[in-house]
Design a protein around this motif. Structure first.
Motif, PDB file in Angstrom:
ATOM      1  N   THR A  98       0.834  -1.194   0.000  1.00  0.00           N
ATOM      2  CA  THR A  98       0.000   0.000   0.000  1.00  0.00           C
ATOM      3  C   THR A  98       0.871   1.247   0.000  1.00  0.00           C
ATOM      4  O   THR A  98       2.090   1.185   0.178  1.00  0.00           O
ATOM      5  CB  THR A  98      -0.917   0.033   1.233  1.00  0.00           C
ATOM      6  N   VAL A  99       0.231   2.391  -0.167  1.00  0.00           N
ATOM      7  CA  VAL A  99       0.952   3.668  -0.130  1.00  0.00           C
ATOM      8  C   VAL A  99       1.653   3.831   1.218  1.00  0.00           C
ATOM      9  O   VAL A  99       2.840   4.165   1.290  1.00  0.00           O
ATOM     10  CB  VAL A  99      -0.024   4.831  -0.383  1.00  0.00           C
ATOM     11  N   ALA A 100       0.907   3.595   2.313  1.00  0.00           N
ATOM     12  CA  ALA A 100       1.492   3.745   3.649  1.00  0.00           C
ATOM     13  C   ALA A 100       2.641   2.772   3.865  1.00  0.00           C
ATOM     14  O   ALA A 100       3.675   3.124   4.443  1.00  0.00           O
ATOM     15  CB  ALA A 100       0.419   3.550   4.714  1.00  0.00           C
ATOM     16  N   GLU A 101       2.485   1.528   3.401  1.00  0.00           N
ATOM     17  CA  GLU A 101       3.554   0.539   3.565  1.00  0.00           C
ATOM     18  C   GLU A 101       4.792   0.930   2.783  1.00  0.00           C
ATOM     19  O   GLU A 101       5.923   0.742   3.254  1.00  0.00           O
ATOM     20  CB  GLU A 101       3.048  -0.838   3.136  1.00  0.00           C
ATOM     21  N   SER A 118       0.945   5.046  11.243  1.00  0.00           N
ATOM     22  CA  SER A 118       1.486   5.055   9.881  1.00  0.00           C
ATOM     23  C   SER A 118       0.550   5.715   8.874  1.00  0.00           C
ATOM     24  O   SER A 118       1.005   6.450   7.990  1.00  0.00           O
ATOM     25  CB  SER A 118       1.820   3.629   9.429  1.00  0.00           C
ATOM     26  N   THR A 119      -0.746   5.483   9.004  1.00  0.00           N
ATOM     27  CA  THR A 119      -1.691   6.061   8.041  1.00  0.00           C
ATOM     28  C   THR A 119      -1.723   7.578   8.147  1.00  0.00           C
ATOM     29  O   THR A 119      -1.627   8.290   7.138  1.00  0.00           O
ATOM     30  CB  THR A 119      -3.095   5.474   8.248  1.00  0.00           C
ATOM     31  N   GLN A 120      -1.867   8.093   9.367  1.00  0.00           N
ATOM     32  CA  GLN A 120      -1.926   9.535   9.554  1.00  0.00           C
ATOM     33  C   GLN A 120      -0.589  10.181   9.194  1.00  0.00           C
ATOM     34  O   GLN A 120      -0.539  11.239   8.558  1.00  0.00           O
ATOM     35  CB  GLN A 120      -2.286   9.862  11.008  1.00  0.00           C
ATOM     36  N   TRP A 121       0.508   9.533   9.573  1.00  0.00           N
ATOM     37  CA  TRP A 121       1.839  10.048   9.239  1.00  0.00           C
ATOM     38  C   TRP A 121       2.020  10.125   7.732  1.00  0.00           C
ATOM     39  O   TRP A 121       2.528  11.120   7.196  1.00  0.00           O
ATOM     40  CB  TRP A 121       2.896   9.143   9.873  1.00  0.00           C
ATOM     41  N   THR A 122       1.585   9.095   7.019  1.00  0.00           N
ATOM     42  CA  THR A 122       1.685   9.083   5.560  1.00  0.00           C
ATOM     43  C   THR A 122       0.857  10.201   4.950  1.00  0.00           C
ATOM     44  O   THR A 122       1.304  10.906   4.031  1.00  0.00           O
ATOM     45  CB  THR A 122       1.227   7.730   4.998  1.00  0.00           C
ATOM     46  N   ARG A 123      -0.346  10.378   5.474  1.00  0.00           N
ATOM     47  CA  ARG A 123      -1.219  11.444   4.954  1.00  0.00           C
ATOM     48  C   ARG A 123      -0.555  12.809   5.134  1.00  0.00           C
ATOM     49  O   ARG A 123      -0.619  13.671   4.248  1.00  0.00           O
ATOM     50  CB  ARG A 123      -2.568  11.389   5.658  1.00  0.00           C
ATOM     51  N   GLY A 130       1.077  18.293  -1.762  1.00  0.00           N
ATOM     52  CA  GLY A 130      -0.233  18.436  -2.380  1.00  0.00           C
ATOM     53  C   GLY A 130      -0.867  17.151  -2.860  1.00  0.00           C
ATOM     54  O   GLY A 130      -1.832  17.185  -3.625  1.00  0.00           O
ATOM     55  N   ALA A 131      -0.362  15.994  -2.417  1.00  0.00           N
ATOM     56  CA  ALA A 131      -0.953  14.711  -2.822  1.00  0.00           C
ATOM     57  C   ALA A 131      -2.078  14.350  -1.860  1.00  0.00           C
ATOM     58  O   ALA A 131      -1.929  14.464  -0.637  1.00  0.00           O
ATOM     59  CB  ALA A 131       0.110  13.621  -2.825  1.00  0.00           C
ATOM     60  N   THR A 132      -3.195  13.893  -2.404  1.00  0.00           N
ATOM     61  CA  THR A 132      -4.375  13.625  -1.574  1.00  0.00           C
ATOM     62  C   THR A 132      -4.887  12.195  -1.695  1.00  0.00           C
ATOM     63  O   THR A 132      -5.962  11.894  -1.207  1.00  0.00           O
ATOM     64  CB  THR A 132      -5.517  14.584  -1.962  1.00  0.00           C
ATOM     65  N   PHE A 133      -4.141  11.299  -2.340  1.00  0.00           N
ATOM     66  CA  PHE A 133      -4.652   9.938  -2.502  1.00  0.00           C
ATOM     67  C   PHE A 133      -4.589   9.177  -1.172  1.00  0.00           C
ATOM     68  O   PHE A 133      -3.882   9.552  -0.238  1.00  0.00           O
ATOM     69  CB  PHE A 133      -3.911   9.191  -3.612  1.00  0.00           C
ATOM     70  N   ASP A 134      -5.313   8.073  -1.120  1.00  0.00           N
ATOM     71  CA  ASP A 134      -5.538   7.322   0.108  1.00  0.00           C
ATOM     72  C   ASP A 134      -4.290   6.538   0.514  1.00  0.00           C
ATOM     73  O   ASP A 134      -3.778   5.733  -0.261  1.00  0.00           O
ATOM     74  CB  ASP A 134      -6.708   6.349  -0.120  1.00  0.00           C
ATOM     75  N   PRO A 135      -3.791   6.708   1.741  1.00  0.00           N
ATOM     76  CA  PRO A 135      -2.639   5.917   2.196  1.00  0.00           C
ATOM     77  C   PRO A 135      -2.910   4.418   2.208  1.00  0.00           C
ATOM     78  O   PRO A 135      -1.974   3.613   2.146  1.00  0.00           O
ATOM     79  CB  PRO A 135      -2.395   6.437   3.619  1.00  0.00           C
ATOM     80  N   ALA A 136      -4.193   4.021   2.284  1.00  0.00           N
ATOM     81  CA  ALA A 136      -4.523   2.599   2.307  1.00  0.00           C
ATOM     82  C   ALA A 136      -4.588   1.990   0.917  1.00  0.00           C
ATOM     83  O   ALA A 136      -4.733   0.768   0.781  1.00  0.00           O
ATOM     84  CB  ALA A 136      -5.865   2.388   3.012  1.00  0.00           C
ATOM     85  N   ALA A 137      -4.486   2.807  -0.123  1.00  0.00           N
ATOM     86  CA  ALA A 137      -4.564   2.288  -1.494  1.00  0.00           C
ATOM     87  C   ALA A 137      -3.313   1.503  -1.838  1.00  0.00           C
ATOM     88  O   ALA A 137      -2.203   1.877  -1.469  1.00  0.00           O
ATOM     89  CB  ALA A 137      -4.731   3.443  -2.480  1.00  0.00           C
ATOM     90  N   ARG A 138      -3.506   0.393  -2.554  1.00  0.00           N
ATOM     91  CA  ARG A 138      -2.347  -0.319  -3.071  1.00  0.00           C
ATOM     92  C   ARG A 138      -1.796   0.481  -4.254  1.00  0.00           C
ATOM     93  O   ARG A 138      -2.536   1.161  -4.961  1.00  0.00           O
ATOM     94  CB  ARG A 138      -2.744  -1.733  -3.506  1.00  0.00           C
ATOM     95  N   VAL A 139      -0.506   0.399  -4.474  1.00  0.00           N
ATOM     96  CA  VAL A 139       0.146   1.221  -5.503  1.00  0.00           C
ATOM     97  C   VAL A 139      -0.430   0.961  -6.880  1.00  0.00           C
ATOM     98  O   VAL A 139      -0.479   1.865  -7.721  1.00  0.00           O
ATOM     99  CB  VAL A 139       1.674   0.974  -5.485  1.00  0.00           C
ATOM    100  N   THR A 140      -0.903  -0.253  -7.145  1.00  0.00           N
ATOM    101  CA  THR A 140      -1.486  -0.559  -8.447  1.00  0.00           C
ATOM    102  C   THR A 140      -2.708   0.289  -8.749  1.00  0.00           C
ATOM    103  O   THR A 140      -3.119   0.391  -9.897  1.00  0.00           O
ATOM    104  CB  THR A 140      -1.873  -2.047  -8.518  1.00  0.00           C
TER     105      THR A 140
END
Length: 845
Positions: A98-101, A118-123, A130-140
């Motif tokens: 994922t993005v956070a991982e 990790s999720t909040q830190w990544t956000r 200026g990136a707003t995509f979801d930290p839980a999203a897989r990179v694909t």
């Protein structure tokens, strides 16, 4: 220049590859608090030089200092520890994470947040650019631009002394690039040095303080940007003066019939698009990323499903089939050369010729002289820098790889060339050559459709520009109206129709993401286990008794342990075919120590010996794979044969009956549940938690996702692979103890079938055979289902052949369902991320 302010010093760096001298004694000093641009042609040595600085490329000679400290033993970890961070041209992102991982994995221990944060830190780190995509999203799920922003956010999160950016804006919109530049200016004020590699000279002049030019692996000059003109820089880069960047545009050809026509063409993200392209014309496609222009181009090439009509020279072209589009005379030049474009392990010659093989064959036999001549012509025409046509294309620089892709498309001699980002990653001189080739292609009576994120490129090259928004063409620009301002302005003011689509996509995203994740297979398996149990118990009341239930789970426990081990290796992208014979060998060895008449101490010694045998086999498999570079399937197949031979040598026939008290202990139950099965369940849960929430588990998945990228990010690749093979063998030994309790004798052939059944169990559990993904819970449930099928067949009076047929059918059905679910996840998520980008704040370049 004060040496005390030099934070990166490269002195007399030499690097050679077979047939190529990439760096010829290059020296570079980068000062604290400056943006130092590094420019040059493709193959000039820019990325190689920064790879040396980052420790990912070992120099043949030279000295590296970061922050005034020498890096005597170069490695990515050492460079990172000294304060250097790199954003590579080929992104160091792990697609199965994922993005956070990805963010957490890239951080050293002292900067790594806890899993709960990790999720909040990544956000927070993403928001700085200026990136707003979801930290839980897989990179694909991410667009190309979002992946670039993720890579930049990873580097900035390190708060480095020296930040190296290799072509960071290739996939960014102007708004995203402006935010990046603002961020670079702010970190420059803190004293961080930035090495900025780019082919875009206007960007370099906008952001850099000093500039160094490389050509042919040598330094050609270092100068303040303020005192250097763009023409002077370009002359140093390519070694000659250039009069103009873009060739003259076509003269009016309105009277000619369209060569390519599309009517009411609809597909993913676009609808009811009409387009007509005349011979000799270059038509550009523009718009905010995610508004349908890329999908439209791919639909013309037959790469995505579409409805409507496409005609080439008046003949209808079949939709949704790349081969039909190619046969009709349309060739697609893909925008992502690594994923869709190149065969990296094949030679330059093979990559260039692959679309034109019919021209080079006679009666189905390749004419290699003809092939070599045609390929050499294209290599010369595009000035591809390669030692020879037989050099693997993976050895070329990114820009020269792009030229190879271009050469392939032109050699196919299409009537219509569909070019997706044709100049991505290539230098200023090569861009001029590509523009000339595109214009010559059009002037020969053909048509060119170009999709580009560079508005200046569209303005200078194209005869018409079609601006997309909301999946439709909202403005057609011609003649004097084709300006950068009009292109970006039309994209911004028209991107207002996608809010409802974004909302619907976002509502569906969570459910689709789960459906494509690692736990849907586990739920499916659990439902099948319960359903089959109910059906069998209804058909035969003897099925659901304590004796049968306990016996079935006892048998399942042996397969469960072996499957957990098999998954260890599968996650790192390998496979262990030796688990079956190893389990049999462990039973045989144990039978010598635990047979009737032997003492308890002898039994304990037998356990130790069995575990030692397992560790030895795991180390042998790892050595064959890592040291001798054998493919895992070949290495473990060899071990399979040897282990089976050793088992037969020790016990030609089943012998050595195991002590009754040992068997009784191994079969101990807690109510209806065997203790061995409970241990397998506990291990599966612990391993699952470690896989998701520990550094070791993250490293395991990272290595399986992309070994090279994982190494760049500091993963202990070799150690991780060795540990995976050893743990696989140890879990197989645990399964062998449970197997010994079932057979009660040293049988050399007892474990052979477990090779295939363990693979079946982990695949049913949702593991990817390519590595990077899997679930220990899923592997456990897969083992239970397989054993339940075998048991149920007896109670349902079904032919024994179904013991093999049913698991095989389940694998095919399950793989198809999971694959479709993951494709759906990517499509819907891409739509969501694309719509999120479709705002006035993110215009197309």
């Amino acid at each position: 220049m004060s040496s005390s302010r030099v934070v990166l010093r490269l002195s007399d760096v030499v690097k050679t590859y077979p047939g190529v001298v990439a760096l010829r004694g290059v020296s570079l000093d980068v000062l604290e608090g400056e943006v130092h641009a590094l420019v040059g042609e493709n193959g000039a040595g820019k990325s190689t030089l920064m790879g040396v600085a980052a420790g990912s490329i070992l120099p043949d000679d030279g000295r590296i200092e970061i922050g005034g400290e020498p890096m005597d033993n170069p490695s990515p970890v050492a460079a990172q520890a000294l304060g250097l961070a790199v954003v590579y041209q080929r992104l160091s992102i792990l697609e199965d994470l994922t993005v956070a991982e990805n963010m957490v994995f890239a951080m050293p221990k002292d900067r790594r947040p806890g899993w709960s944060r990790s999720t909040q830190w990544t956000r927070e780190k993403l928001s700085t650019i200026g990136a707003t995509f979801d930290p839980a999203a897989r990179v694909t799920e991410l667009s190309v631009a979002d992946r670039q922003l993720l890579e930049i956010a990873k580097a900035l999160a390190l708060s480095p002394r020296v930040l190296v950016l290799d072509e960071p804006t290739e996939s960014l919109t102007p708004a995203e690039a402006d935010r990046l530049f603002a961020r670079l200016r702010s970190i420059r004020e803190t004293g961080t040095a930035v090495v900025y590699i780019s082919h875009r000279l206007p960007e370099v002049r906008q952001i850099a303080d000093r500039i160094t030019v490389l050509r042919d692996g040598q330094t050609r000059g270092t100068m303040p940007v303020a005192s250097a003109s763009e023409a002077e820089i370009l002359r140093l880069i390519i070694g000659r003066s250039v009069d103009q960047a873009f060739p003259d545009k076509a003269t009016a050809r309105e009277a000619e019939a369209p060569l390519l026509r599309a009517e009411k063409l609809s597909g993913p993200r676009f609808h009811d698009v009409d387009i007509a392209v005349r011979p000799g014309e270059i038509v550009g496609l523009a718009g905010v990323e995610g508004n349908g222009q890329r999908e439209f181009l791919r639909a013309l090439a037959g790469l995505v499903p579409a409805s409507g009509e496409v005609q080439l020279q008046g003949r209808t072209v079949g939709l949704g089939h790349p081969a039909k589009a190619q046969a009709a005379g349309m060739t697609h030049l893909p925008g992502d050369r690594y994923t869709e474009g190149l065969f990296l392990q094949l030679s330059v010659r093979e990559n260039v010729s692959v679309l034109a093989l019919p021209k080079m064959a006679r009666a189905g036999v390749m004419q290699h002289r003809t092939e070599s001549q045609l390929v050499a012509r294209e290599i010369e025409s595009l000035s591809v820098k390669t030692p020879s046509a037989e050099t693997p294309v993976a050895y070329l620089s990114g820009g020269n790889q792009q030229k190879v892709l271009f050469a392939r498309s032109l050699l196919a001699d299409p009537m219509v060339l569909l070019a997706d980002e044709p100049t991505r990653g290539i230098d200023a001189g090569a861009r001029i050559e590509v523009y000339e080739v595109l214009r010559r292609t059009a002037e020969s009576g053909k048509a060119v459709v170009v999709l580009s994120s560079d508005a200046v490129e569209l303005q200078g090259l194209c005869d018409r520009v079609l601006v997309f928004s909301g999946g439709a063409i909202v403005r057609s620009l011609e003649g004097e109206d084709i300006t950068e301002e009009n292109i970006t302005g039309a994209a911004i003011t028209s991107a207002t129709h996608r809010g409802g689509l974004a909302a619907r996509a976002l509502r569906m995203l969570r459910a689709r993401r789960f459906a494509a994740g690692d736990y849907l297979p586990s739920l499916v398996l659990l439902a099948l286990i319960v359903g089959l149990a109910l059906y069998t118990s209804i058909s035969n009341s003897l099925f659901f008794t304590q004796f049968n239930f306990t016996s079935m789970l006892l048998l399942a426990s042996a397969l469960a342990f072996i499957s957990l081990g098999q998954l260890m290796v599968l996650i790192i992208g390998g496979i262990d075919l030796s688990v079956g014979p190893l389990s049999g060998l462990c039973v045989v060895v144990f039978s010598f120590f635990a047979s009737q008449g032997n003492s308890g101490g002898r039994v304990v010694l037998g356990i130790v010996v069995v575990l030692a045998v397992a560790i030895a086999v795991g180390l042998i498999n790892a050595t064959l794979v890592k040291v001798f570079k054998l493919a895992a399937v070949l290495a473990t197949l060899s071990t399979y044969i040897v282990l089976q031979g050793i088992s037969l040598a020790l016990r030609p026939q089943p012998a050595g009956f195991i002590r009754a008290d040992v068997i009784s202990t191994l079969k101990t139950s807690w109510g209806w549940l065997p203790v061995g099965f409970l241990v397998a369940c506990l291990l599966a849960i612990v391993l699952e938690l470690l896989l998701r929430y520990s550094r070791a588990g993250l490293e395991l998945r990272a290595v399986g996702s992309d070994e090279t990228t994982a190494h760049r990010l500091g993963a202990r690749v070799a150690a991780t692979q060795v540990v995976a093979f050893v743990l696989c063998s140890l879990f197989t030994a645990l399964g062998a103890f449970m197997l010994a309790s079932q057979v009660g004798v040293g049988d050399p052939k007892v474990g052979v079938s477990y090779t295939l059944t363990s693979i079946t169990a982990v695949v049913l559990g949702g593991a990817s055979i390519f590595g990077g993904r899997g679930s220990f819970i899923g592997a456990l449930l897969g083992a239970v289902l397989i054993q339940e099928i075998i048991t149920s067949i007896t109670f349902l009076h079904i032919a024994v052949a179904w013991q093999s047929l049913l698991p095989g059918i389940l694998i095919l059905v399950g793989a198809g369902v999971y694959s479709r679910a993951r494709q759906a996840r990517t499509a819907v998520s891409g739509e969501a991320t694309g719509t999120a980008a479709a705002t006035p704040a993110a215009p197309s370049v």
